[in-house]
Design a protein around this motif. Structure first.
Motif, PDB file in Angstrom:
ATOM      1  N   SER A 161     -14.752 -11.101   2.791  1.00  0.00           N
ATOM      2  CA  SER A 161     -13.927 -12.300   2.603  1.00  0.00           C
ATOM      3  C   SER A 161     -12.886 -12.053   1.525  1.00  0.00           C
ATOM      4  N   ALA A 162     -13.219 -11.209   0.527  1.00  0.00           N
ATOM      5  CA  ALA A 162     -12.210 -10.850  -0.470  1.00  0.00           C
ATOM      6  C   ALA A 162     -11.106 -10.015   0.172  1.00  0.00           C
ATOM      7  N   THR A 163     -11.466  -9.220   1.179  1.00  0.00           N
ATOM      8  CA  THR A 163     -10.466  -8.413   1.877  1.00  0.00           C
ATOM      9  C   THR A 163      -9.383  -9.323   2.472  1.00  0.00           C
ATOM     10  N   VAL A 164      -9.847 -10.418   3.078  1.00  0.00           N
ATOM     11  CA  VAL A 164      -8.884 -11.337   3.688  1.00  0.00           C
ATOM     12  C   VAL A 164      -7.946 -11.905   2.624  1.00  0.00           C
ATOM     13  N   THR A 165      -8.517 -12.315   1.481  1.00  0.00           N
ATOM     14  CA  THR A 165      -7.696 -12.855   0.390  1.00  0.00           C
ATOM     15  C   THR A 165      -6.652 -11.833  -0.061  1.00  0.00           C
ATOM     16  N   VAL A 166      -7.104 -10.599  -0.237  1.00  0.00           N
ATOM     17  CA  VAL A 166      -6.203  -9.559  -0.717  1.00  0.00           C
ATOM     18  C   VAL A 166      -5.094  -9.296   0.305  1.00  0.00           C
ATOM     19  N   PHE A 167      -5.473  -9.278   1.581  1.00  0.00           N
ATOM     20  CA  PHE A 167      -4.469  -9.053   2.621  1.00  0.00           C
ATOM     21  C   PHE A 167      -3.448 -10.188   2.625  1.00  0.00           C
ATOM     22  N   LYS A 168      -3.923 -11.416   2.464  1.00  0.00           N
ATOM     23  CA  LYS A 168      -2.997 -12.558   2.442  1.00  0.00           C
ATOM     24  C   LYS A 168      -2.025 -12.419   1.299  1.00  0.00           C
ATOM     25  N   LYS A 169      -2.551 -12.018   0.147  1.00  0.00           N
ATOM     26  CA  LYS A 169      -1.689 -11.855  -1.024  1.00  0.00           C
ATOM     27  C   LYS A 169      -0.621 -10.798  -0.746  1.00  0.00           C
ATOM     28  N   LEU A 170      -1.043  -9.680  -0.178  1.00  0.00           N
ATOM     29  CA  LEU A 170      -0.102  -8.591   0.068  1.00  0.00           C
ATOM     30  C   LEU A 170       0.964  -8.990   1.076  1.00  0.00           C
ATOM     31  N   VAL A 171       0.543  -9.674   2.144  1.00  0.00           N
ATOM     32  CA  VAL A 171       1.482  -9.981   3.215  1.00  0.00           C
ATOM     33  C   VAL A 171       2.380 -11.157   2.830  1.00  0.00           C
ATOM     34  N   LEU A 172       1.779 -12.231   2.299  1.00  0.00           N
ATOM     35  CA  LEU A 172       2.552 -13.453   2.071  1.00  0.00           C
ATOM     36  C   LEU A 172       3.313 -13.426   0.751  1.00  0.00           C
ATOM     37  N   GLU A 173       2.714 -12.849  -0.289  1.00  0.00           N
ATOM     38  CA  GLU A 173       3.381 -12.853  -1.589  1.00  0.00           C
ATOM     39  C   GLU A 173       4.210 -11.603  -1.819  1.00  0.00           C
ATOM     40  N   GLU A 174       3.570 -10.459  -1.578  1.00  0.00           N
ATOM     41  CA  GLU A 174       4.265  -9.210  -1.876  1.00  0.00           C
ATOM     42  C   GLU A 174       5.181  -8.783  -0.736  1.00  0.00           C
ATOM     43  N   LYS A 175       5.012  -9.373   0.427  1.00  0.00           N
ATOM     44  CA  LYS A 175       5.812  -9.047   1.600  1.00  0.00           C
ATOM     45  C   LYS A 175       5.838  -7.548   1.885  1.00  0.00           C
ATOM     46  N   GLY A 223      -7.018 -10.438  13.156  1.00  0.00           N
ATOM     47  CA  GLY A 223      -6.269 -11.611  13.596  1.00  0.00           C
ATOM     48  C   GLY A 223      -5.105 -11.929  12.679  1.00  0.00           C
ATOM     49  N   PHE A 224      -5.369 -11.875  11.377  1.00  0.00           N
ATOM     50  CA  PHE A 224      -4.341 -12.240  10.400  1.00  0.00           C
ATOM     51  C   PHE A 224      -3.141 -11.294  10.448  1.00  0.00           C
ATOM     52  N   VAL A 225      -3.385  -9.979  10.506  1.00  0.00           N
ATOM     53  CA  VAL A 225      -2.250  -9.053  10.482  1.00  0.00           C
ATOM     54  C   VAL A 225      -1.479  -9.107  11.800  1.00  0.00           C
ATOM     55  N   ALA A 226      -2.198  -9.354  12.909  1.00  0.00           N
ATOM     56  CA  ALA A 226      -1.502  -9.436  14.187  1.00  0.00           C
ATOM     57  C   ALA A 226      -0.554 -10.636  14.183  1.00  0.00           C
ATOM     58  N   GLU A 227      -1.028 -11.752  13.628  1.00  0.00           N
ATOM     59  CA  GLU A 227      -0.232 -12.968  13.546  1.00  0.00           C
ATOM     60  C   GLU A 227       1.040 -12.743  12.726  1.00  0.00           C
ATOM     61  N   ASN A 228       0.882 -11.984  11.622  1.00  0.00           N
ATOM     62  CA  ASN A 228       2.023 -11.785  10.736  1.00  0.00           C
ATOM     63  C   ASN A 228       2.802 -10.510  11.036  1.00  0.00           C
ATOM     64  N   GLY A 229       2.346  -9.741  12.023  1.00  0.00           N
ATOM     65  CA  GLY A 229       3.080  -8.561  12.428  1.00  0.00           C
ATOM     66  C   GLY A 229       3.156  -7.487  11.366  1.00  0.00           C
ATOM     67  N   VAL A 230       2.014  -7.130  10.782  1.00  0.00           N
ATOM     68  CA  VAL A 230       1.989  -6.057   9.795  1.00  0.00           C
ATOM     69  C   VAL A 230       1.050  -4.963  10.308  1.00  0.00           C
ATOM     70  N   ALA A 231       1.552  -3.740  10.343  1.00  0.00           N
ATOM     71  CA  ALA A 231       0.706  -2.641  10.800  1.00  0.00           C
ATOM     72  C   ALA A 231      -0.291  -2.273   9.715  1.00  0.00           C
ATOM     73  N   VAL A 232      -1.533  -1.961  10.146  1.00  0.00           N
ATOM     74  CA  VAL A 232      -2.589  -1.596   9.203  1.00  0.00           C
ATOM     75  C   VAL A 232      -3.115  -0.214   9.570  1.00  0.00           C
ATOM     76  N   LEU A 233      -3.171   0.665   8.579  1.00  0.00           N
ATOM     77  CA  LEU A 233      -3.762   1.978   8.801  1.00  0.00           C
ATOM     78  C   LEU A 233      -5.121   1.981   8.127  1.00  0.00           C
ATOM     79  N   ALA A 234      -6.168   1.836   8.940  1.00  0.00           N
ATOM     80  CA  ALA A 234      -7.492   1.631   8.372  1.00  0.00           C
ATOM     81  C   ALA A 234      -8.273   2.947   8.339  1.00  0.00           C
ATOM     82  N   PRO A 235      -8.706   3.365   7.156  1.00  0.00           N
ATOM     83  CA  PRO A 235      -9.511   4.585   7.062  1.00  0.00           C
ATOM     84  C   PRO A 235     -10.982   4.286   7.278  1.00  0.00           C
ATOM     85  N   VAL A 236     -11.324   3.521   8.318  1.00  0.00           N
ATOM     86  CA  VAL A 236     -12.712   3.093   8.520  1.00  0.00           C
ATOM     87  C   VAL A 236     -13.375   3.920   9.608  1.00  0.00           C
ATOM     88  N   GLY A 237     -14.708   3.922   9.598  1.00  0.00           N
ATOM     89  CA  GLY A 237     -15.448   4.752  10.535  1.00  0.00           C
ATOM     90  C   GLY A 237     -15.545   4.165  11.931  1.00  0.00           C
TER      91      GLY A 237
END
Lengths: 382, 345
Positions: free
Chosen positions: A72-86, A104-118
């Motif tokens: 849930s903190a990830t979502v907050t951080v992503f919102k901050k980066l996308v909406l505030e830091e643009k 869902g959030f990044v697709a809505e705002n049209g931001v590409a994410v490069l995820a280093p996840v397994g």
């Protein structure tokens, strides 16, 4: 949006490379540098200063934030980066559950994410939302095929599985079953544990009582050690396989003599000396490790290289996107995503990337090696 | 399941149970003397295990910094409190001594190469670093609110636990660690193989339990603690200061935790945040002992160890659920037997 601005964010904001106020390309980096998966996040956070600093004549500014391993903190951080830091694109987050929560959030705002996840579920099956996600690690299916292929080659008929009771273990349990079914192996035991368990004797005994020819341990990081040492302790004599989650120096350090002979699949980064110089990824990996060692005095875990590769993918894609629009605009972000999807034959520290609209991981067998442990070191399996 | 498997599971359960029993005893001890539910008990275990591992890995021991920091805070609090109470300068002997200990463990921890000094020196230094955390945590966080309702104490205990976990990550890093066993020997007893480290765990736990029993029965300090646990006000009237009782019980809890950490570190991988689950199982034991009876709690903790071991064998996915479900019948039985209890809040 104004309301969001006033939300006090208690997260530590680390501005790395705050070069100047010049409007270059802004990239957010979200890692889990604290919390339960910090061992993954810390080398990733540490890699940020090693990322490319310019691309296509524009400076790249990185804004690195910590999500404390909390989805849930990830979502907050992503919102901050996308909406505030643009930001124009985001590298991260470190964990699979964290990544699944922000699609869902990044697709809505049209931001590409490069995820280093397994977990491959971040990019598979591909759909309208997941097309904004790219993944800089090998898909589990690829690794599972390789491991199961090796089992079949050495005459293994039955296999046991012990994995963590989180999404990593779930994904691997599924990947093993699929690969085993395709190659005619039988999975005879399925056991689970949590990272903090102090004793796995019971699970070990259960597996031994089914006497499988081989056992696969599906656990990330140092939690992969205890199942294996326990199996040895309770007298298991067959071959033990590990996933790429165990491909760490700490695995050797914690496991000691008991993990000798383990077979695992991992990036060639761990056995650079044995990789031929013709392998294009070798030079990038050597440079990366040298740069990281200079900054921190230790060798990076392969998780760090996943972030480095994300930076390289962006460096490669930014020039094409600059032709379409200015950084900070929606057009630029969309063009950046298209350029990332069009990546062809890009060499990173982990292998060679070929993205397609269906495959947002882009790896083939080239990035992956079968390794074994002997003499307290990783070696290529011969 | 055959006899051999049952034997090995039982052995595994006794090993875990022995540790849970120690933790259950220290949780009850602290609770009955101070009404604090010592959630951070598990941190003493992990801190001592990780300190041992750091020394054996040839890394400097940085936990001393936490000891020194807390000791300085305690010193300031003592001085301020004495000024307010007596309007005079009184030598704060205890906290000065703890500051001295802090300075010593910081100095030695950062300079002495403990990996070359052998295990006895490592154990001694680990105890010297971890045990002072007990009285310090009591002095800094709990003593100022000693009279607060137990719910407040519980919340503070949880806060301290969370803060210590964060500190643990900072000090020891995210990686798990395990240490070298005291001895490598494996004893074959009929069909079962018993690792000698297991015997160490059981032996040390038994010794510590007996030592604690003697301490409470024979020594003056032990009797004073028992008096404070039995009737706080009465004990204060006959000259047992609640501060002394709180400090001593926390010191004992830290000692028990640190010893547990040292003996289990060779048989499992300990992370900076492993402590909570370990102490939670100690809690289950403590609750079986109704937060008052040491011997019932120790037996309860052994039961927890066995349940854990066997339930893991049958259904590893659900083992925590099964272990914590043990609480339900115990609570039910206790409340049926006791009838209604008067709330002391």
């Amino acid at each position: 949006m104004l309301a969001l601005k006033s939300v006090p964010l208690s997260l530590a904001v680390v501005l790395t490379l705050a070069t100047s106020a010049v409007a270059g390309v802004k990239i957010g980096v979200v890692t889990s540098a604290s919390g339960p998966i910090a061992l993954v996040g810390i080398p990733q956070k540490n890699t940020v200063p090693l990322l490319p600093k310019t691309a296509g004549g524009e400076t790249i500014e990185y804004i690195s934030l910590d999500d404390a391993s909390d989805p849930s903190a990830t979502v907050t951080v992503f919102k901050k980066l996308v909406l505030e830091e643009k930001v124009d694109a985001i590298i991260g987050p470190s964990g699979s559950p964290n990544a699944l929560g922000i699609i869902g959030f990044v697709a809505e705002n049209g931001v590409a994410v490069l995820a280093p996840v397994g977990s491959a579920s971040a990019v598979l099956p591909m759909d309208d939302k997941k097309k904004w996600i790219f993944k800089t690690t090998q898909n589990d299916g690829l690794v599972a095929d390789l491991l199961v292929g090796q089992m079949v080659k050495t005459g293994v008929k039955t296999v046991g599985f012990i994995g963590t009771s989180d999404s990593y273990g779930d994904t691997w349990s599924k990947a093993l079953q699929e690969a085993a079914k395709a190659k005619g192996l039988t999975v005879v035991a399925q056991e689970r544990f949590t990272r903090q368990d102090t004793s796995l004797v019971a699970q070990g005994l259960k597996i031994v009582s089914k006497s499988p020819d081989a056992v696969l341990v599906g656990a990330p990081g140092s939690s992969s050690v205890l199942p294996e040492t326990t199996l040895v302790d309770v007298g298991y004599k067959g071959k033990i396989y590990q996933t790429h989650g165990a491909a760490l120096q700490d695995f050797l350090k914690l496991g000691g003599k008991k993990v000798e002979g383990t077979i695992l699949a991992g990036s060639g980064m761990l056995v650079l000396d044995e990789i031929p110089d013709t392998n294009p990824a070798k030079k990038i990996a050597v440079d990366y490790i040298a740069g990281y060692e200079k900054l921190y005095g230790v060798k990076p875990a392969t998780f760090g290289a996943n972030v480095l590769d994300a930076g390289l993918l962006l460096e490669n894609a930014i020039p094409a996107a600059l032709k379409v629009g200015k950084p900070g605009t929606r057009e630029f972000r969309a063009a950046l995503r298209d350029a990332l999807e069009a990546t062809k034959e890009l060499t990173g520290a982990q292998g060679v990337y070929n993205m397609t609209p269906e495959d947002h991981s882009g790896f083939d067998r080239r990035g992956l090696e079968l390794l074994t442990v002997s003499g307290g070191q990783f070696h290529l399996l011969k | 399941m055959n006899a051999q498997i049952a034997l090995m599971l039982g052995q595994d359960g006794v090993t875990s149970g022995a540790i849970y029993a120690l933790l259950a005893i220290s949780i009850i001890l602290v609770f009955s003397v101070t009404r604090i539910l010592l959630v951070p008990q598990g941190e003493f275990v992990t801190f001592s295990a990780l300190t041992m591992a750091a020394m054996q890995g040839g890394r400097p021991v940085r936990l001393g910094v936490l000891v020194l920091g807390l000791a300085l805070a305690a010193l300031v609090m003592d001085v301020v409190a004495d000024r307010q109470r007596y309007r005079a300068w009184i030598w704060p002997k205890t906290s000065l001594a703890l500051v001295a200990v802090g300075l010593v463990v910081v100095g030695l921890g950062l300079s002495v190469p403990f990996d070359r000094l052998g295990m006895l020196a490592q154990i001694a230094f680990t105890l010297a670093t971890v045990v002072p955390l007990g009285p310090l945590i009591y002095r800094v966080f709990f003593q100022p609110i000693a009279a607060a309702p137990s719910l407040v104490l519980l919340m503070v205990a949880i806060a301290v636990h969370v803060a210590l976990i964060g500190g643990g990550l900072l000090i020891f890093g995210p990686e798990g660690a395990r240490t070298e066993p005291f001895s490598d020997a494996v004893i074959e007893l009929g069909p079962a193989m018993i690792a000698s480290q297991t015997l160490w765990v059981i032996g040390v736990s038994a010794l510590l339990t007996i030592a604690l029993g003697l301490f409470f029965e024979v020594s003056l300090w032990g009797k004073a603690l028992r008096a404070a646990a039995f009737n706080r006000l009465g004990a204060e009237l006959v000259g047992i200061s609640p501060e002394f009782a709180g400090r001593t019980s926390m010191t004992l809890a830290a000692l028990i935790g640190a010893v547990s950490g040292i003996v289990v570190a060779p048989i499992t991988t300990i992370y900076y945040d492993s402590g909570f689950l370990i102490s939670l199982k100690g809690f289950v034991g403590a609750i079986i002992g109704a937060m008052s009876s040491f011997s019932v709690a120790a037996l309860g903790a052994l039961l927890v160890g066995q349940t854990e071991s066997f339930s893991t064998f049958w259904a590893s996915t659900y083992k925590e659920i099964i272990v914590f479900t043990l609480l339900l019948p115990v609570l039910l039985w206790r409340s049926l037997r006791q009838g209604s209890v008067e709330d002391d809040e």
